[in-house]
Design an enzyme around this catalytic site. Sequence first.
Site, PDB file in Angstrom:
ATOM      1  N   THR A 106      97.568  50.498   3.126  1.00 43.70           N
ATOM      2  CA  THR A 106      97.817  49.078   3.333  1.00 43.70           C
ATOM      3  C   THR A 106      96.499  48.405   3.708  1.00 43.70           C
ATOM      4  O   THR A 106      95.461  49.055   3.776  1.00 43.70           O
ATOM      5  CB  THR A 106      98.844  48.849   4.470  1.00 43.70           C
ATOM      6  OG1 THR A 106      98.210  49.076   5.746  1.00 43.70           O
ATOM      7  CG2 THR A 106     100.042  49.785   4.333  1.00 43.70           C
ATOM      8  N   CYS A 107      96.558  47.112   3.979  1.00 45.37           N
ATOM      9  CA  CYS A 107      95.326  46.393   4.342  1.00 45.37           C
ATOM     10  C   CYS A 107      94.793  46.835   5.702  1.00 45.37           C
ATOM     11  O   CYS A 107      93.626  46.612   6.012  1.00 45.37           O
ATOM     12  CB  CYS A 107      95.576  44.886   4.345  1.00 45.37           C
ATOM     13  SG  CYS A 107      96.879  44.344   5.466  1.00 45.37           S
ATOM     14  N   ARG A 112      95.544  50.150   7.073  1.00 44.96           N
ATOM     15  CA  ARG A 112      95.516  51.596   7.284  1.00 44.96           C
ATOM     16  C   ARG A 112      95.534  52.361   5.970  1.00 44.96           C
ATOM     17  O   ARG A 112      96.071  51.901   4.957  1.00 44.96           O
ATOM     18  CB  ARG A 112      96.699  52.033   8.149  1.00 44.96           C
ATOM     19  CG  ARG A 112      98.053  51.917   7.475  1.00 44.96           C
ATOM     20  CD  ARG A 112      99.197  52.354   8.386  1.00 44.96           C
ATOM     21  NE  ARG A 112      99.382  51.431   9.493  1.00 44.96           N
ATOM     22  CZ  ARG A 112      99.222  51.749  10.778  1.00 44.96           C
ATOM     23  NH1 ARG A 112      98.900  52.986  11.117  1.00 44.96           N
ATOM     24  NH2 ARG A 112      99.398  50.858  11.722  1.00 44.96           N
ATOM     25  N   SER A 114     101.579  48.639  14.312  1.00 42.97           N
ATOM     26  CA  SER A 114     101.008  47.590  13.464  1.00 42.97           C
ATOM     27  C   SER A 114     100.099  46.656  14.260  1.00 42.97           C
ATOM     28  O   SER A 114     100.240  46.521  15.479  1.00 42.97           O
ATOM     29  CB  SER A 114     102.123  46.762  12.829  1.00 42.97           C
ATOM     30  OG  SER A 114     102.916  47.564  11.986  1.00 42.97           O
ATOM     31  N   ASP A 172     105.683  44.381  12.941  1.00 40.11           N
ATOM     32  CA  ASP A 172     105.461  43.853  11.593  1.00 40.11           C
ATOM     33  C   ASP A 172     106.590  44.270  10.653  1.00 40.11           C
ATOM     34  O   ASP A 172     106.946  45.446  10.571  1.00 40.11           O
ATOM     35  CB  ASP A 172     104.123  44.384  11.072  1.00 40.11           C
ATOM     36  CG  ASP A 172     103.787  43.863   9.685  1.00 40.11           C
ATOM     37  OD1 ASP A 172     104.357  42.827   9.292  1.00 40.11           O
ATOM     38  OD2 ASP A 172     102.956  44.484   9.005  1.00 40.11           O
ATOM     39  N   GLY A 193      95.996  34.985  -4.936  1.00 39.27           N
ATOM     40  CA  GLY A 193      96.814  36.198  -4.923  1.00 39.27           C
ATOM     41  C   GLY A 193      98.283  35.850  -4.839  1.00 39.27           C
ATOM     42  O   GLY A 193      98.694  35.095  -3.956  1.00 39.27           O
ATOM     43  N   GLY A 210     100.822  38.283  -4.869  1.00 41.32           N
ATOM     44  CA  GLY A 210     101.585  39.490  -4.540  1.00 41.32           C
ATOM     45  C   GLY A 210     102.489  39.269  -3.348  1.00 41.32           C
ATOM     46  O   GLY A 210     102.797  38.136  -2.970  1.00 41.32           O
ATOM     47  N   LYS A 211     102.912  40.365  -2.715  1.00 39.49           N
ATOM     48  CA  LYS A 211     103.864  40.281  -1.609  1.00 39.49           C
ATOM     49  C   LYS A 211     103.304  39.481  -0.435  1.00 39.49           C
ATOM     50  O   LYS A 211     103.976  38.611   0.118  1.00 39.49           O
ATOM     51  CB  LYS A 211     104.245  41.688  -1.147  1.00 39.49           C
ATOM     52  CG  LYS A 211     105.363  41.708  -0.107  1.00 39.49           C
ATOM     53  CD  LYS A 211     105.838  43.126   0.165  1.00 39.49           C
ATOM     54  CE  LYS A 211     106.567  43.685  -1.032  1.00 39.49           C
ATOM     55  NZ  LYS A 211     107.149  45.027  -0.756  1.00 39.49           N
ATOM     56  N   GLY A 259     100.941  37.262  -0.554  1.00 45.93           N
ATOM     57  CA  GLY A 259     100.821  35.877  -1.002  1.00 45.93           C
ATOM     58  C   GLY A 259     102.149  35.147  -0.931  1.00 45.93           C
ATOM     59  O   GLY A 259     102.213  33.986  -0.512  1.00 45.93           O
TER      60      GLY A 259
END
Length: 392
Positions: free
Chosen positions: A47-48, A50, A102, A107, A180, A182-183, A185
């Site tokens: 993920t962004c 980890r 998180s 999160d 972006g 995606g999710k 965004g």
Amino acid sequence: MRFSAIGISHWKSEVSIRELFFIDKQRREFLEFNTRNIPGGVIILDTCNRTELYAFCDPDVLVSALCKATNTDADFFSKHGYSYSEEEAYQHLFKVGVGMDSQVLGDVQIIQQLKKAYKESKKNLSGEFHQLMQSVFKAHKRVRTETDFGRGMASVGFVATQLALDHFKDLSNVNILLLGAGKMGKVTCKNLVSNGAEHISVINRTIERAQSLASSFDIKAHTFDELESVVANSDLIITATGATSPILKKEHFPEDGKARLIFDLSVPRNVEESVSQIENVTLVDMDSIHLANKEAIENRKKSIPAVEKIIAKELDQYEHSIERNNYILPRIKEIDHHLSSITDHELDRIKNKVDGEAFEVIEKLTGRIKKKVMAIHINRIENELEELRNEA
């Protein structure tokens, strides 16, 4: 088999370090190839905030595989990463799954990211690994329904919106560029619209995805060819793409002295660091985001003891189930083998001495007797296991 969890996360490493361990498609293929012989399979969570690996093996095996895939070395990983095994590894996985680990406490996105990682590895996982992941998902569901840990909005997208509100006070006249679709965004766009934003443009590498998001929220979609013109018109820019190198660079910005606020919600970073040197531009990356929804976070902190109890309960049930299976199943299989040998032998002896209808009745009767005998043995073995636990 020893369970391990290793990784790099926001708790110990800044974004410039985490970028080095980002898993793109090529690295994932290399990583999967180098872990293909690990019994039980491997789950890769990226993920962004980890990059983590989970498997039933020694943690050094996972560290070695990750370092090879990312062109780093074990000493560098040791300085910036972490390795857990057995109870610590189980605890870590559960805490990640429920949102306790998180950057934004509780999160809501992490469980979907973990489910995606699980789905991608599902066909290669052992039965024990499947049981473990189902226990984690169950713990997450219980935490959401039985505590206040998931109440209130506290996702990164929401925090970005709160910071934008703090900066602009009113979003209705702010020209916003969302880079972006995606999710992340989508979540960010939803938060912006619900907080009064009326002038949002979205740009995505795939124009179809940008158009899909635009139609959902009644905003404007643009092609990448229009990036510079949209940037020039923007007051607030939020980047949230899966690109592995910076998309927004210094040359994309006009020398007009206009005040611009940029949130880079991506790892690796989507905005070149030199952009922060532009006059009147404020660049905020993932490591600079502070929690805006303090009340929700404080309420979540109060729920931590209840969350820890749920984790302890689900982890105990999982370990109890595995212990039971490891103790009981081999014994049951052995008894079933002996019973089947006896019944099959006896049925073969009379098969040609009675008519077909009578044999069918005898066969069914024998099957029912076998099941009842098996039930007696299962009950006895479970009592033996319980006695062993009490003695321990």
